[in-house]
Design a protein around this motif. Structure first.
Motif, PDB file in Angstrom:
ATOM      1  N   LYS A 199       5.266   8.776  -8.773  1.00 21.84           N
ATOM      2  CA  LYS A 199       4.440   9.172  -9.888  1.00 21.84           C
ATOM      3  C   LYS A 199       3.755  10.502  -9.375  1.00 21.84           C
ATOM      4  O   LYS A 199       3.333  10.620  -8.059  1.00 21.84           O
ATOM      5  CB  LYS A 199       3.228   8.159 -10.307  1.00 21.84           C
ATOM      6  N   HIS A 241      -5.084   1.665  -2.809  1.00 19.76           N
ATOM      7  CA  HIS A 241      -4.221   1.209  -2.035  1.00 19.76           C
ATOM      8  C   HIS A 241      -4.608  -0.150  -1.779  1.00 19.76           C
ATOM      9  O   HIS A 241      -3.811  -1.496  -1.418  1.00 19.76           O
ATOM     10  CB  HIS A 241      -3.854   1.933  -0.839  1.00 19.76           C
ATOM     11  N   GLY A 292      -8.200  12.672  -8.254  1.00 17.82           N
ATOM     12  CA  GLY A 292      -7.977  11.551  -7.189  1.00 17.82           C
ATOM     13  C   GLY A 292      -8.451  10.374  -7.729  1.00 17.82           C
ATOM     14  O   GLY A 292      -9.257  10.168  -8.993  1.00 17.82           O
ATOM     15  N   PRO A 293      -7.859   9.116  -7.315  1.00 13.19           N
ATOM     16  CA  PRO A 293      -6.747   9.139  -6.409  1.00 13.19           C
ATOM     17  C   PRO A 293      -5.916  10.247  -6.808  1.00 13.19           C
ATOM     18  O   PRO A 293      -5.321  10.048  -7.924  1.00 13.19           O
ATOM     19  CB  PRO A 293      -6.292   7.798  -6.425  1.00 13.19           C
ATOM     20  N   LEU A 294      -5.027  10.646  -5.487  1.00  6.16           N
ATOM     21  CA  LEU A 294      -3.969  11.652  -5.925  1.00  6.16           C
ATOM     22  C   LEU A 294      -2.744  11.314  -5.065  1.00  6.16           C
ATOM     23  O   LEU A 294      -2.666  10.150  -4.453  1.00  6.16           O
ATOM     24  CB  LEU A 294      -4.601  13.222  -5.882  1.00  6.16           C
ATOM     25  N   ASN A 295      -1.804  12.117  -5.108  1.00  8.95           N
ATOM     26  CA  ASN A 295      -0.577  11.696  -4.444  1.00  8.95           C
ATOM     27  C   ASN A 295      -0.745  12.156  -3.056  1.00  8.95           C
ATOM     28  O   ASN A 295      -1.260  13.204  -2.445  1.00  8.95           O
ATOM     29  CB  ASN A 295       0.484  13.034  -5.062  1.00  8.95           C
ATOM     30  N   THR A 296      -0.259  11.172  -2.073  1.00 12.41           N
ATOM     31  CA  THR A 296      -0.420  11.392  -0.784  1.00 12.41           C
ATOM     32  C   THR A 296       1.041  11.359  -0.035  1.00 12.41           C
ATOM     33  O   THR A 296       1.900  10.941  -0.893  1.00 12.41           O
ATOM     34  CB  THR A 296      -1.049  10.047  -0.168  1.00 12.41           C
ATOM     35  N   THR A 353     -14.415   6.021  -8.027  1.00 10.74           N
ATOM     36  CA  THR A 353     -13.071   5.904  -7.283  1.00 10.74           C
ATOM     37  C   THR A 353     -12.942   4.579  -6.545  1.00 10.74           C
ATOM     38  O   THR A 353     -13.580   4.216  -5.463  1.00 10.74           O
ATOM     39  CB  THR A 353     -12.871   7.095  -6.388  1.00 10.74           C
ATOM     40  N   PRO A 354     -12.035   3.689  -6.966  1.00  6.47           N
ATOM     41  CA  PRO A 354     -11.859   2.423  -6.236  1.00  6.47           C
ATOM     42  C   PRO A 354     -10.785   2.615  -5.002  1.00  6.47           C
ATOM     43  O   PRO A 354     -10.009   3.803  -5.278  1.00  6.47           O
ATOM     44  CB  PRO A 354     -11.121   1.516  -7.308  1.00  6.47           C
ATOM     45  N   PRO A 355     -10.753   1.984  -4.091  1.00  5.21           N
ATOM     46  CA  PRO A 355      -9.749   2.101  -3.096  1.00  5.21           C
ATOM     47  C   PRO A 355      -8.402   1.432  -3.567  1.00  5.21           C
ATOM     48  O   PRO A 355      -8.324   0.300  -3.147  1.00  5.21           O
ATOM     49  CB  PRO A 355     -10.371   1.458  -1.722  1.00  5.21           C
ATOM     50  N   ASP A 400       1.170   5.224  -4.482  1.00 10.90           N
ATOM     51  CA  ASP A 400      -0.035   5.921  -5.018  1.00 10.90           C
ATOM     52  C   ASP A 400       0.113   5.483  -6.650  1.00 10.90           C
ATOM     53  O   ASP A 400       0.865   5.758  -7.257  1.00 10.90           O
ATOM     54  CB  ASP A 400       0.296   7.545  -4.870  1.00 10.90           C
ATOM     55  N   LYS A 401      -1.321   5.022  -6.899  1.00 12.66           N
ATOM     56  CA  LYS A 401      -1.573   4.654  -8.360  1.00 12.66           C
ATOM     57  C   LYS A 401      -2.914   5.455  -8.823  1.00 12.66           C
ATOM     58  O   LYS A 401      -3.685   5.548  -7.992  1.00 12.66           O
ATOM     59  CB  LYS A 401      -1.564   3.321  -8.456  1.00 12.66           C
ATOM     60  N   MET A 407       0.916  -1.320  -0.043  1.00 13.27           N
ATOM     61  CA  MET A 407       0.086  -0.010   0.186  1.00 13.27           C
ATOM     62  C   MET A 407       0.866   1.226   0.082  1.00 13.27           C
ATOM     63  O   MET A 407       0.282   2.273   0.107  1.00 13.27           O
ATOM     64  CB  MET A 407      -0.808  -0.102   1.140  1.00 13.27           C
ATOM     65  N   LEU A 408       2.107   1.050  -0.188  1.00  9.92           N
ATOM     66  CA  LEU A 408       2.979   2.344  -0.120  1.00  9.92           C
ATOM     67  C   LEU A 408       3.127   2.991  -1.430  1.00  9.92           C
ATOM     68  O   LEU A 408       3.882   4.087  -1.542  1.00  9.92           O
ATOM     69  CB  LEU A 408       4.445   1.932   0.506  1.00  9.92           C
ATOM     70  N   ASN A 433     -10.218  11.462   0.014  1.00  9.27           N
ATOM     71  CA  ASN A 433      -9.087  11.295  -1.184  1.00  9.27           C
ATOM     72  C   ASN A 433      -9.228  12.504  -2.027  1.00  9.27           C
ATOM     73  O   ASN A 433      -8.599  12.043  -3.302  1.00  9.27           O
ATOM     74  CB  ASN A 433      -9.521   9.925  -1.789  1.00  9.27           C
ATOM     75  N   LEU A 472       0.429  12.365  -9.719  1.00  3.82           N
ATOM     76  CA  LEU A 472      -0.798  12.088 -10.303  1.00  3.82           C
ATOM     77  C   LEU A 472      -1.391  13.642 -10.271  1.00  3.82           C
ATOM     78  O   LEU A 472      -2.180  14.104  -9.372  1.00  3.82           O
ATOM     79  CB  LEU A 472      -1.682  11.346  -9.257  1.00  3.82           C
ATOM     80  N   VAL A 489      -5.932   8.473   1.265  1.00  3.57           N
ATOM     81  CA  VAL A 489      -6.152   7.700   0.284  1.00  3.57           C
ATOM     82  C   VAL A 489      -7.603   7.280   0.073  1.00  3.57           C
ATOM     83  O   VAL A 489      -8.399   7.504   1.003  1.00  3.57           O
ATOM     84  CB  VAL A 489      -5.316   6.243   0.771  1.00  3.57           C
ATOM     85  N   PRO A 490      -7.814   6.762  -1.150  1.00  2.00           N
ATOM     86  CA  PRO A 490      -9.182   6.365  -1.345  1.00  2.00           C
ATOM     87  C   PRO A 490      -9.843   5.178  -0.660  1.00  2.00           C
ATOM     88  O   PRO A 490      -9.114   4.512  -0.018  1.00  2.00           O
ATOM     89  CB  PRO A 490      -9.418   6.286  -2.698  1.00  2.00           C
ATOM     90  N   ILE A 497       1.097  11.612 -14.447  1.00  2.21           N
ATOM     91  CA  ILE A 497      -0.227  11.110 -15.010  1.00  2.21           C
ATOM     92  C   ILE A 497      -1.252  12.450 -15.120  1.00  2.21           C
ATOM     93  O   ILE A 497      -1.550  12.950 -14.236  1.00  2.21           O
ATOM     94  CB  ILE A 497      -0.535  10.216 -13.884  1.00  2.21           C
ATOM     95  N   ARG A 503       0.902   7.336   3.683  1.00  2.00           N
ATOM     96  CA  ARG A 503       0.905   5.725   3.635  1.00  2.00           C
ATOM     97  C   ARG A 503       1.524   5.051   4.553  1.00  2.00           C
ATOM     98  O   ARG A 503       0.993   4.172   4.646  1.00  2.00           O
ATOM     99  CB  ARG A 503       1.802   5.737   2.223  1.00  2.00           C
TER     100      ARG A 503
END
Lengths: 375, 375
Positions: B7, A248, B13-17, A244-246, A28-29, A25-26, B195, B9, B201-202, B328, B22
């Motif tokens: 990355k 992580h 969202g999902p965006l950078n955390t 939006t999917p979770p 971000d995608k 989970m570390l 998110n 983003l 995170v989402p 992205i 994390r």
């Protein structure tokens, strides 16, 4: 994470996951990136593979954000046709929860109730279905987490099929830890979660459904969010979730499915859980605790114990003393019996149960009980 | 994580955390443990605190598992009384989605539609509410992520209050990044997600609602899972979610709220996002790209650009070339205009935008465009 911080979660979930699962989970995608789309595809395919189902065969996997209950609601709301009659088999809180879901959705629902300490009886279900031939969908819980009791899936599937009804299974706490033969059990759809025997983190459920069932369900859902047909179509068309999917949580599940395969699949994991359960039950019996469910009906998922009759025993200080030692057990949920529960699933090994049993023994001695406890 | 794997983003969202957010997911916690219950309490209180709302005052926070859309559905399904009439103001895909949610729930819904490149006009809303005095609930999107356009919350709240209707705000992509005055905007409930501008995170949404609204909504929900009144009561009574919460996602949000406070609250974050947006818009304009939304209506959340008219420009290879460099961006969603989007929220700093602009310039030069682009 330092060893001392590791908590043992002897619960039905959220439960212990491996370091590798959490570390996945570390990253971000983006949810619409090709790399993430591939992860979603891997998750959907590998859930079928561990179940010995052919990805090009009868069944497909539709993941759904949220808790497992959300996926149950999605399945009930999507697969119950308008004006169809739904029968729910109940021997615990999770069966009752399905009834409540159907009532909220204004579905014509009946429930057939059994004692919480008793498995659902296929003969009684068959008799009920004879009386009400217009029932078109039957839903049951596989392993009732209320007690840890197992319901006889194969026989329930047979009587449901004989009555020409669809068979829906809530396998929340059993899928991945107990082998389920979809064909023998005549399953039309099965609901589970990432966060039970698949040993991933909470936040995602999924439905394994016959493609023909999904096809027939277009436009039936009572909800936009919980429309499994639309969710399936979205995934098939673009590989993407509609909403939006979770991300992580899904990366964690992808890793958890790899881990399950490395462990030797569902059979190997089931053997580990059975071993956990054997150690727990023999150790607790030796200390004088009595299980609520008879042994032949007991799942390797969670065990329920009567509270000792000695009035000096109180659950809260017992729970807290163990919790201070990073051992988290679970309160009881049986309606008419004072009980507590200890889960045997998750990333837990034999030595964790030996450690728990030693700690329970120590607590009982420290607080002045003679062992074994009198019942 | 090695820098090279990071990355950027530039998405809604999902965006950078942050790494800290994390890393807070590396711990397994039981959902009924006192320590986790405290985390849930912190999240609920700190969402109010960053909004300058008193935790003992008019409003409370009800978190809900799943994507932000799930929380929107929960709010619509819980707060629309039986037989009540709902008006939804639409100038993009997220407004239309609310209409679809209401239709699925069989709610008596009207929509008032505006151009996607135009803010919602309070005068037209007031006129509509005069025509239909039986409308009891008005819902609007604050920042329409379709384009990044801002709707005039304060004026819309005023005309809604004047018509004696409840005011519901979808602030999914604005909350935490743009200051919102609940009292001035006459907000009865507002929905957002972990998110977006909270930079977590989402997997979790939440509703900030008046306690009186929640109290009045008992028994109204069309769904067990999405019953905000029951969810609120569960949290108030035991501090626990009714159904398994995404524990790791909630620990991440707890950390993200701390981070927001450390950054200087919503004002400081808003300033960073505005700065990101200024750099992006001036750089893109210099390269010859044209924004779709006029500057005064443009949020600091996401910006939409016309695709260059030169037929040699194609979005997919442009997207892919940037994605290979871990940048992205996001496709367009405006109905009648070929466009693409670049988000300015998340854990992104000025240097990320300079880097993106240099990369876009490099791509355009490599593929033979004269700069600035002709439009």
């Amino acid at each position: 994470m330092p060893k001392s911080e590791r908590k043992c979660l002897f619960t039905p979930g959220p439960l212990n996951t491996s370091d590798a699962v959490r570390q996945s989970m570390l990253l971000d995608k983006g949810s619409r990136e090709p790399a993430f789309i591939q992860s979603v595809k891997n998750v959907r395919q590998n859930i079928l593979k561990i179940t010995d189902l052919d990805p090009d065969g009868l069944y497909t996997v539709v993941p759904m954000q949220g808790s497992g209950t959300f996926s149950i609601e999605a399945a009930i709301g999507t697969f119950t046709a308008k004006n169809a009659k739904l029968l729910i088999l109940v021997n615990g809180a999770y069966g009752r929860r399905m009834v409540s879901i159907a009532e909220h959705l204004d579905i014509d629902v009946q429930s057939l109730e059994f004692e919480e300490t008793e498995a659902i009886c296929p003969l009684k279900v068959a008799a009920h279905l004879k009386l009400y031939p217009d029932i078109s969908l039957v839903a049951t819980v596989h392993c009732e987490t209320t007690t840890g009791i197992m319901n006889p899936l194969e026989k329930l599937g047979a009587v449901t099929a004989a009555a020409d009804a669809l068979f829906m299974v809530d396998a929340m706490s059993s899928f991945g830890g107990i082998k389920i033969d979809f064909s023998k059990c005549r399953i039309d759809c099965l609901v589970s979660s990432a966060n039970k025997c698949l040993e991933s983190v909470p936040g995602l459920g999924f439905v394994i459904a016959k493609k023909t069932l999904l096809q027939s369900a277009q436009g039936q859902a009572r909800s936009l969010s919980f429309d499994l047909h639309a969710q399936w179509q979205g995934l098939e068309n673009s590989g993407q979730f509609r909403f939006t999917p979770p991300t992580h949580v899904i990366l964690a599940l992808e890793k958890a499915l790899e881990t399950l395969t490395q462990e030797g699949g569902i059979e190997a994991r089931s053997e580990r859980y059975h071993n956990n359960r054997r150690i727990l039950l023999s150790g607790m019996t030796r200390l004088g605790f009595r299980p609520v469910i008879e042994d032949s009906l007991q799942s390797p998922v969670i065990a329920t114990f009567h509270q000792p009759e000695d009035p000096r025993f109180e659950f809260t200080p017992f729970y807290q003393w163990l919790a201070e030692r990073n051992l988290i057990i679970y309160p009881g949920k049986v309606s008419r019996i004072d009980s507590f529960r200890i889960g045997t699933i998750g990333d837990l090994q034999a030595q964790d149960f030996h450690h728990l049993l030693e700690s329970i023994e120590k607590y009982l001695k420290l607080t002045g009980f003679d062992l074994p406890l009198k019942n």
